[in-house]
Scaffold this motif. Structure first.
Motif, mmCIF file in Angstrom:
data_model
loop_
_atom_site.group_PDB
_atom_site.id
_atom_site.type_symbol
_atom_site.label_atom_id
_atom_site.label_comp_id
_atom_site.label_asym_id
_atom_site.label_seq_id
_atom_site.Cartn_x
_atom_site.Cartn_y
_atom_site.Cartn_z
ATOM 1 N N THR A 49 -6.019 -0.684 -1.918
ATOM 2 C CA THR A 49 -6.848 -0.679 -3.131
ATOM 3 C C THR A 49 -8.283 -1.112 -2.819
ATOM 4 O O THR A 49 -9.214 -0.651 -3.465
ATOM 5 N N HIS A 50 -8.445 -2.006 -1.846
ATOM 6 C CA HIS A 50 -9.764 -2.514 -1.482
ATOM 7 C C HIS A 50 -9.789 -2.815 0.015
ATOM 8 O O HIS A 50 -8.748 -3.081 0.621
ATOM 9 N N PHE A 51 -10.982 -2.809 0.581
ATOM 10 C CA PHE A 51 -11.140 -3.256 1.971
ATOM 11 C C PHE A 51 -12.581 -3.738 2.153
ATOM 12 O O PHE A 51 -13.507 -3.296 1.452
ATOM 13 N N SER A 52 -12.742 -4.668 3.060
ATOM 14 C CA SER A 52 -14.095 -5.165 3.341
ATOM 15 C C SER A 52 -14.776 -4.215 4.311
ATOM 16 O O SER A 52 -14.129 -3.610 5.178
ATOM 17 N N GLU A 53 -16.083 -4.098 4.154
ATOM 18 C CA GLU A 53 -16.803 -3.111 4.947
ATOM 19 C C GLU A 53 -16.843 -3.465 6.440
ATOM 20 O O GLU A 53 -17.209 -2.631 7.259
ATOM 21 N N ASN A 54 -16.454 -4.693 6.781
ATOM 22 C CA ASN A 54 -16.456 -5.093 8.195
ATOM 23 C C ASN A 54 -15.066 -5.068 8.810
ATOM 24 O O ASN A 54 -14.827 -5.659 9.852
ATOM 25 N N GLY A 63 -22.478 -12.032 4.015
ATOM 26 C CA GLY A 63 -21.155 -11.564 3.615
ATOM 27 C C GLY A 63 -20.974 -10.068 3.788
ATOM 28 O O GLY A 63 -21.931 -9.316 3.983
ATOM 29 N N ALA A 64 -19.721 -9.668 3.740
ATOM 30 C CA ALA A 64 -19.376 -8.250 3.848
ATOM 31 C C ALA A 64 -18.835 -7.782 2.501
ATOM 32 O O ALA A 64 -17.926 -8.393 1.934
ATOM 33 N N ASN A 65 -19.412 -6.695 1.988
ATOM 34 C CA ASN A 65 -19.006 -6.179 0.680
ATOM 35 C C ASN A 65 -17.572 -5.667 0.707
ATOM 36 O O ASN A 65 -17.070 -5.208 1.740
ATOM 37 N N ILE A 66 -16.919 -5.754 -0.463
ATOM 38 C CA ILE A 66 -15.557 -5.232 -0.615
ATOM 39 C C ILE A 66 -15.640 -3.895 -1.341
ATOM 40 O O ILE A 66 -16.234 -3.799 -2.422
ATOM 41 N N ILE A 67 -15.066 -2.893 -0.730
ATOM 42 C CA ILE A 67 -15.076 -1.536 -1.278
ATOM 43 C C ILE A 67 -13.740 -1.308 -1.970
ATOM 44 O O ILE A 67 -12.678 -1.599 -1.411
ATOM 45 N N GLY A 116 -14.248 -13.025 8.831
ATOM 46 C CA GLY A 116 -12.951 -12.415 8.561
ATOM 47 C C GLY A 116 -13.096 -11.080 7.873
ATOM 48 O O GLY A 116 -14.144 -10.749 7.307
ATOM 49 N N GLY A 117 -12.033 -10.278 7.960
ATOM 50 C CA GLY A 117 -11.992 -9.002 7.260
ATOM 51 C C GLY A 117 -10.803 -8.969 6.314
ATOM 52 O O GLY A 117 -9.859 -9.749 6.464
ATOM 53 N N LEU A 118 -10.834 -8.056 5.324
ATOM 54 C CA LEU A 118 -9.812 -8.046 4.275
ATOM 55 C C LEU A 118 -9.340 -6.635 3.974
ATOM 56 O O LEU A 118 -10.136 -5.689 3.931
ATOM 57 N N LEU A 119 -8.021 -6.523 3.765
ATOM 58 C CA LEU A 119 -7.407 -5.331 3.203
ATOM 59 C C LEU A 119 -6.593 -5.760 1.994
ATOM 60 O O LEU A 119 -5.906 -6.780 2.029
ATOM 61 N N ALA A 120 -6.671 -4.968 0.898
ATOM 62 C CA ALA A 120 -5.892 -5.261 -0.301
ATOM 63 C C ALA A 120 -4.989 -4.071 -0.595
ATOM 64 O O ALA A 120 -5.391 -2.913 -0.459
ATOM 65 N N PHE A 121 -3.727 -4.379 -0.970
ATOM 66 C CA PHE A 121 -2.731 -3.338 -1.236
ATOM 67 C C PHE A 121 -2.118 -3.560 -2.611
ATOM 68 O O PHE A 121 -2.011 -4.693 -3.088
ATOM 69 N N ASN A 122 -1.683 -2.464 -3.225
ATOM 70 C CA ASN A 122 -0.935 -2.595 -4.474
ATOM 71 C C ASN A 122 0.551 -2.776 -4.168
ATOM 72 O O ASN A 122 0.947 -2.901 -3.004
ATOM 73 N N LYS A 123 1.386 -2.801 -5.180
ATOM 74 C CA LYS A 123 2.821 -3.071 -4.978
ATOM 75 C C LYS A 123 3.494 -1.989 -4.151
ATOM 76 O O LYS A 123 4.567 -2.204 -3.574
ATOM 77 N N ASP A 124 2.880 -0.789 -4.076
ATOM 78 C CA ASP A 124 3.439 0.306 -3.270
ATOM 79 C C ASP A 124 2.879 0.300 -1.859
ATOM 80 O O ASP A 124 3.090 1.251 -1.101
ATOM 81 N N TRP A 125 2.161 -0.751 -1.508
ATOM 82 C CA TRP A 125 1.536 -0.903 -0.186
ATOM 83 C C TRP A 125 0.560 0.238 0.114
ATOM 84 O O TRP A 125 0.505 0.771 1.222
ATOM 85 N N LYS A 143 -2.252 -11.946 -5.580
ATOM 86 C CA LYS A 143 -2.913 -12.358 -6.819
ATOM 87 C C LYS A 143 -2.920 -11.189 -7.779
ATOM 88 O O LYS A 143 -3.425 -10.105 -7.455
ATOM 89 N N GLU A 144 -2.343 -11.430 -8.962
ATOM 90 C CA GLU A 144 -2.313 -10.403 -10.010
ATOM 91 C C GLU A 144 -1.734 -9.084 -9.495
ATOM 92 O O GLU A 144 -2.250 -7.999 -9.787
ATOM 93 N N GLY A 145 -0.644 -9.151 -8.714
ATOM 94 C CA GLY A 145 0.017 -7.955 -8.231
ATOM 95 C C GLY A 145 -0.646 -7.295 -7.041
ATOM 96 O O GLY A 145 -0.147 -6.293 -6.526
ATOM 97 N N ILE A 146 -1.757 -7.824 -6.575
ATOM 98 C CA ILE A 146 -2.469 -7.266 -5.428
ATOM 99 C C ILE A 146 -2.206 -8.147 -4.205
ATOM 100 O O ILE A 146 -2.351 -9.366 -4.253
#
Length: 852
Positions: free
Chosen positions: A43-48, A226-230, A31-40, A111-114
């Motif tokens: 903030t983070h993304f997985s390198e894959n 695993g794929a690192n989170i940037i 799987g891959g991941l994108l993280a957003f703050n409350k303003d969309w 989680k925690e506003g993210i």
């Protein structure tokens, strides 16, 4: 390379509980991941992430979500996030199309506003798998009356079939935090873990908390790095507690590798907010299940947890009912005012029926009173001293008094454990239950003292050996269970109530009792008056149409007996709705002849306000049928039927046939008047009476307010005699072949036959499999007629030529082709139960084993 290792201390083990497994900074590569703050903004993304999304702009922290996704998909994400906030769980978007010919399964959580958005490649929604999950749950629910172990075995059997993992275990957590494998389904080549116990440190506390948050956790490949989170800041770790694709602790990965596991999946079983156990699935190689399938498995686990909760509550309620009976017996049958504490303890000894124990002590002020096998005075003195130090009103279960009280010698009466039940705010007054010592042998999955070892570089690593390791415990009692503790709390309430009465602190209870008695007498007086008035009216009206005392007596007794039966049924149902079919069957009684009397209708309950009226009407109809109607002539027939009408009311039809030139009565008696007038008067219904030449026909309609269409026939089933249970096989059978293409039906049939005592049951899904397992030891075959793409008739012909008996099973209603070719072969129509199946087998004249 050196093999140097050393056992770690308890303090070092406790550090494992503090490992930040939710802050590993990686996701699994499935799987891959994108993280957003409350303003969309990112903030983070997985390198894959490029493996799942084709981005038209460079992906960097701070990028706006609207630059990545279309407006419609962003709208979907916002809606999913809103749902996740409401439920507190991950929201799933399955089979989403972001690009042509590419489908993704997406998880949205916060989680925690993210906001965490995770992507997996989708294989589409599996509707068939959902059906299989529901079928598996149905199989679990059908075991309600079986032993508890069976519900465990059936669950792992179905999960292995559904998931395809090499091994599926049911792992239950014990009160001390350890876990034990209580059920297992595995590939034949694998060694068994069934019955093995594992130390609490194998699943650290923080991992158990995450198991409660995320019900399903899959590790698709232990060799996945695993794929690192940037992220925005290299020193800022992203909280992945709610992430589905969260990477795995290196210690746990090594643990799985040491076990020879290539992939694993854990499905949490949460009962009343606590982690009851896990379905632990192991595979020898990498394995991933689609997100939609995993979602269905979560649903199965939740339903399974509800079933466990229901079973435990029923067990608790049953035991509490026993406790209530003890309380009632002590409170009502004993003269507590004139007793002594020494006599009081004998009344409380019945508690051993609720919680298994060998003795009881009641401690009041500075005195102790005993019943059964209890500790000697020295041990009891040490125990009281230890309990006085306890600054708590909690129930304490003690498995080893020797350890709890720091005793240098064991009790002379072999008492090893106790359950402390405080009766006051301090520990001066309490009830204690005692258990004698038992020698317990525990099999561990590896040496629990070597749960984790320290390498030469001081890194912690899990043990490498999981061979069964045996440990013997002495000076301990049989473990107190969570259920014991729950019941102890109920016992405390009962004992306090008894003591309040004993200590003459019950004047308030007595006053309340008088109030309740007054209400009860008033209600009883009202009901008795109504019954007496009804009986008076029946007596008076019965005398208007009879010509002799004998006829009057017979008629009156019949009507009163019918009224009595109605009230018996109301009483047994606690004045809830009673089955209409039960009323009819009770009235027909010994006159019931299935060739002459047919009763047809769906389950419906009559509420108490309607039951008495209809019982009397049915009684009059049946009495007239026996005396003057269809049941008074040899070939007469009676059909009693009912159905739900368009307004959810009841349409009841009484139809008699077989008479010649029936004429209406010249003069209407009380019975006829009762039939025609009582229902319109009391129930706002309607009655139509037609005297046809060949028999009476009465049509009755009753309004829905007097009915309960949700009523099941449960009460009727409970009243069936024991002879209605499934019969036993009358012939000893060694080998039966089951040819059935449906896995669940085949499994159920095999279970029925094995429970009936058949030594060997072979199953086959098609004719090729049947031919491969067929041999000369087969004594009987059960053949499903339709096997999907083929029919079992060719195999049946082979069986017939071999002289081996067989029985057809089918879901079809037409049997012409079968009966023409096999006129003497029995056919069981689906759905069938164990009674039908065993009865059919008993009806066969099987050839003797030697004759074959």
């Amino acid at each position: 390379m050196s093999n140097y290792t050393k056992t770690v201390s308890q303090e070092q083990l406790s550090q494992c509980d503090k490992e930040p497994i939710h802050l590993l900074g990686k996701v699994q590569k499935y799987g891959g991941l994108l993280a957003f703050n409350k303003d969309w903004k990112v903030t983070h993304f997985s390198e894959n992430i490029d493996d799942f999304l084709t981005l038209n702009v460079p992906l960097n922290p701070g990028l706006n979500a609207q630059d990545i996704f279309s407006a419609s998909f962003l709208h979907q994400l916002r809606g999913a996030l809103q749902q996740a906030k409401i439920t507190g769980k991950n929201e799933r978007l399955l089979g989403v199309t972001l690009e042509k010919s590419r489908f993704l399964d997406i998880s949205v959580s916060q989680k925690e506003g993210i906001v965490l958005v995770e992507f997996e490649n989708s294989t589409g929604k599996s509707e068939r798998f959902v059906e299989d999950i529901l079928a598996a749950m149905a199989a679990v629910l059908s075991t309600e009356k079986l032993a508890e172990q069976r519900i465990y075995d059936i669950a792992v059997r179905h999960l292995k079939y559904l998931t395809g993992f090499d091994r599926v275990m049911l792992y239950r957590f014990l009160p001390d935090g350890c876990g034990e494998v209580i059920a297992e389904e595995k590939e034949p080549a694998l060694s068994s873990f069934l019955g093995l116990r594992y130390p609490a440190s194998d699943i650290p506390k923080q991992a158990r908390e995450l198991y409660k948050q995320q019900l399903l956790r899959i590790i698709s490949d232990v060799h996945d790095e695993g794929a690192n989170i940037i992220g925005l800041s290299s020193g800022e770790a992203l909280d992945l507690s709610s992430a589905v694709t969260r990477a795995v602790s290196p210690i746990h990965i090594q643990y799985l590798k040491n076990m020879g596991v290539g992939a694993s999946m854990s499905i949490s079983i949460v009962v009343e907010g606590e982690l009851w156990g896990l379905f632990a699935c192991h595979h020898s190689s990498a394995k991933i299940l689609p997100f939609s399938v995993r979602t269905s498995l979560e649903l199965f686990a939740q339903m399974y947890a509800l079933e466990l909760t229901s079973r435990e509550r029923k067990q608790v309620m049953l035991l509490k009912d026993q406790l209530a009976a003890i309380n009632h017996r002590v409170m009502t049958e004993s003269n507590l005012r004139g007793t002594t504490p020494a006599k009081l303890i004998t009344h409380l000894s019945a508690i051993a029926e609720i919680i298994k124990c060998d003795g009881i002590a009641l401690c009041l002020a500075n005195e102790a009173y005993y019943e059964g096998i209890t500790p000697d005075n020295r041990v009891m003195s040490e125990l009281r001293a230890a309990l006085l130090k306890v600054d708590s009103n909690a129930i304490i279960d003690i498995e080893s008094l020797k350890n709890y009280c720091n005793l240098d010698v064991v009790d002379s009466n072999a008492i090893a454990g106790a359950m402390f039940i405080p009766l006051a705010r301090d520990a001066s007054e309490f009830l204690c239950l005692f258990r004698q010592s038992v020698t317990k042998t525990v099999k561990w999955g590896g040496d629990p003292n070597q749960a984790k070892v320290q390498n030469q570089d001081e890194t912690l690593t899990p043990r490498k050996s999981f061979e069964a390791w045996q440990d013997e415990h002495q000076h301990k009692c049989e473990s107190w269970t969570t259920l014991d503790v729950k019941l102890a709390d109920a016992i405390r309430i009962v004992v306090i109530e008894i003591l309040l009465k004993y200590l003459n602190e019950q004047q308030l209870l007595l006053t309340e009792s008088q109030k309740n008695k007054s209400v009860l007498i008033s209600e009883l007086n009202h009901r008795v008056r109504n019954i007496l008035n009804l009986v008076r009216a029946i007596v008076k009206q019965s005398g208007t149409s009879t010509k002799s005392v004998e006829e009057f007596t017979e008629l009156l007794l019949g009507r009163i007996q019918s009224l009595s039966n109605a009230h018996d049924q109301l009483t047994s149902s606690f004045f809830n709705a009673i089955e209409l079919k039960t009323i009819i069957e009770n009235e027909t009684g010994t006159h019931r002849d299935e060739n002459r009397i047919n009763i047809l209708g769906e389950n419906v309950g009559l509420k108490p306000t309607a039951a008495t009226c209809l019982v009397l009407v049915v009684h009059e109809l049946f009495t007239n049928a026996v005396k003057y109607g269809a049941l008074s002539v040899p070939n007469g027939q009676l059909i009693v039927s009912w159905r739900k009408d368009d307004s959810d009311g009841l349409h009841f039809l009484w139809k008699e046939m077989g008479l010649n030139n029936l004429l209406p009565p010249v003069k209407k008696g009380f019975g006829t008047t009762l039939i025609e007038k009582s229902i319109p008067h009391e129930l706002n219904g309607s009655v139509s009476v037609e005297f046809r030449p060949d028999g009476l026909e009465v049509s009755i309609r009753i309004h829905q307010q007097y009915l309960d269409w949700n009523r099941t026939a449960k009460s009727k089933i409970e009243k069936l005699p024991s002879t209605c249970e499934a019969p036993s096989l009358t012939q000893a059978l060694q080998h039966i072949l089951v040819l059935e293409d449906n896995f669940l039906i085949a499994s159920d049939t095999v279970q029925i036959l094995e429970n009936a005592g058949v030594k060997k049951v072979s199953r086959a899904a098609n004719i090729n499999e049947a031919n491969s397992v067929f041999d000369n030891s087969v004594e009987l075959a059960l053949l499903d007629v339709n096997l999907g793409v083929e029919s079992s008739l060719p195999f049946a012909r082979m069986m017939a030529d071999s002289g081996i008996p067989f029985i057809f099973t089918t879901g079809y209603g037409q049997f012409e082709q079968i009966t023409q070719e096999f006129p003497s072969v029995q056919i069981i129509q689906k759905p069938y139960d164990d009674k039908m199946l065993i009865t059919a087998i008993n009806n066969l004249a099987l050839p003797h084993q030697d004759a074959k």
